[in-house]
Design a protein around this motif. Structure first.
Motif, PDB file in Angstrom:
ATOM      1  N   SER A   4       4.357   4.904   1.946  1.00 22.70           N
ATOM      2  CA  SER A   4       2.920   4.883   2.229  1.00 22.70           C
ATOM      3  C   SER A   4       2.651   5.114   3.716  1.00 22.70           C
ATOM      4  CB  SER A   4       2.289   3.571   1.761  1.00 22.70           C
ATOM      5  OG  SER A   4       2.770   2.470   2.501  1.00 22.70           O
ATOM      6  N   LYS A   5       3.501   4.581   4.584  1.00 24.77           N
ATOM      7  CA  LYS A   5       3.332   4.810   6.028  1.00 24.77           C
ATOM      8  C   LYS A   5       3.692   6.241   6.394  1.00 24.77           C
ATOM      9  CE  LYS A   5       3.875   0.079   7.548  1.00 24.77           C
ATOM     10  NZ  LYS A   5       4.750  -0.911   8.180  1.00 24.77           N
ATOM     11  N   ALA A   8       0.729   8.324   5.414  1.00 22.59           N
ATOM     12  CA  ALA A   8      -0.481   8.056   6.200  1.00 22.59           C
ATOM     13  C   ALA A   8      -0.104   7.346   7.491  1.00 22.59           C
ATOM     14  CB  ALA A   8      -1.453   7.216   5.375  1.00 22.59           C
ATOM     15  N   ALA A  11      -2.417   4.856   9.962  1.00 23.13           N
ATOM     16  CA  ALA A  11      -3.619   4.576   9.177  1.00 23.13           C
ATOM     17  C   ALA A  11      -4.334   3.346   9.731  1.00 23.13           C
ATOM     18  CB  ALA A  11      -3.262   4.366   7.709  1.00 23.13           C
ATOM     19  N   ALA A  15      -8.122   2.153   6.109  1.00 19.69           N
ATOM     20  CA  ALA A  15      -7.291   2.992   5.247  1.00 19.69           C
ATOM     21  C   ALA A  15      -6.256   2.152   4.519  1.00 19.69           C
ATOM     22  CB  ALA A  15      -6.615   4.084   6.075  1.00 19.69           C
ATOM     23  N   GLN A  19      -5.724   1.544   0.529  1.00 22.96           N
ATOM     24  CA  GLN A  19      -4.454   1.642  -0.182  1.00 22.96           C
ATOM     25  C   GLN A  19      -4.235   0.425  -1.077  1.00 22.96           C
ATOM     26  OE1 GLN A  19      -1.490   2.157   2.874  1.00 22.96           O
ATOM     27  NE2 GLN A  19      -1.819   4.364   3.027  1.00 22.96           N
TER      28      GLN A  19
END
Length: 183
Positions: A4-5, A8, A11, A15, A19
């Motif tokens: 996920s990092k 994005a 973020a 944001a 998520q």
């Protein structure tokens, strides 16, 4: 770095909150796909929990599952078969609590940089075992169920499905890493 990092980087908090909400929506949808069984329906919850942990890491994964549990506790129809607040006090409450431990274990693997299919599968299998600890301990304590009965009726019917879901979660997340590497 988690998937996920990587998808994005940098973020904002907003944001990251989005998520978490997307994760709770995924988990709620997966909870509604079920095959009726006793004592709990066989759902795609474990697939979603594992995928969330493997993709988001421990902190974001635990936050996501905790938010989903809070939604369920507030009466939102996010638990299996629409669930209700009563699920938190019934014989299967240990599994709900076990999802927090499950996502944490899967998240630890992500936090440590595990990206391979094999590594994520092993993490998913270990996380699956961790789920059964509170899942079986709770009915043993509140209902006085004997462990052999719990193993036979509350665990064994679900083991094969949980293995398949661990493999699928590993395929999804390792596939995400492969896709990202090709970009």
């Amino acid at each position: 770095m988690t998937l996920s990092k990587a998808l994005a980087p940098g973020a904002s908090r907003g944001a990251r909150a989005a998520q978490v909400l997307a994760g709770t929506a995924l988990l709620a949808a997966a909870s509604q796909i079920s095959v009726p069984m006793f004592p709990v329906p066989m759902t795609l919850q474990t697939l979603a929990v594992l995928s969330i942990g493997m993709a988001m890491g421990t902190r974001m994964g635990v936050l996501t599952v905790a938010a989903w549990l809070a939604e369920g506790f507030m009466g939102l129809p996010v638990l299996a078969n629409g669930g209700s607040t009563a699920a938190f006090f019934g014989p299967t409450a240990g599994f709900l609590l076990g999802f927090v431990a499950m996502v944490a274990v899967a998240g630890i693997a992500a936090d440590r940089g595990v990206k391979s299919f094999l590594g994520l599968t092993v993490a998913g299998l270990i996380a699956g075992v961790v789920l059964y600890v509170p899942g079986l301990a709770w009915p043993a304590l509140v209902m006085g169920k004997a462990m052999p009965d719990l193993l036979a009726g509350w665990m064994m019917p679900f083991v094969l499905g949980d293995i398949v879901k661990a493999v699928l979660a590993a395929l999804i997340v390792s596939g995400g890493w492969s896709w990202l590497a090709r970009r």
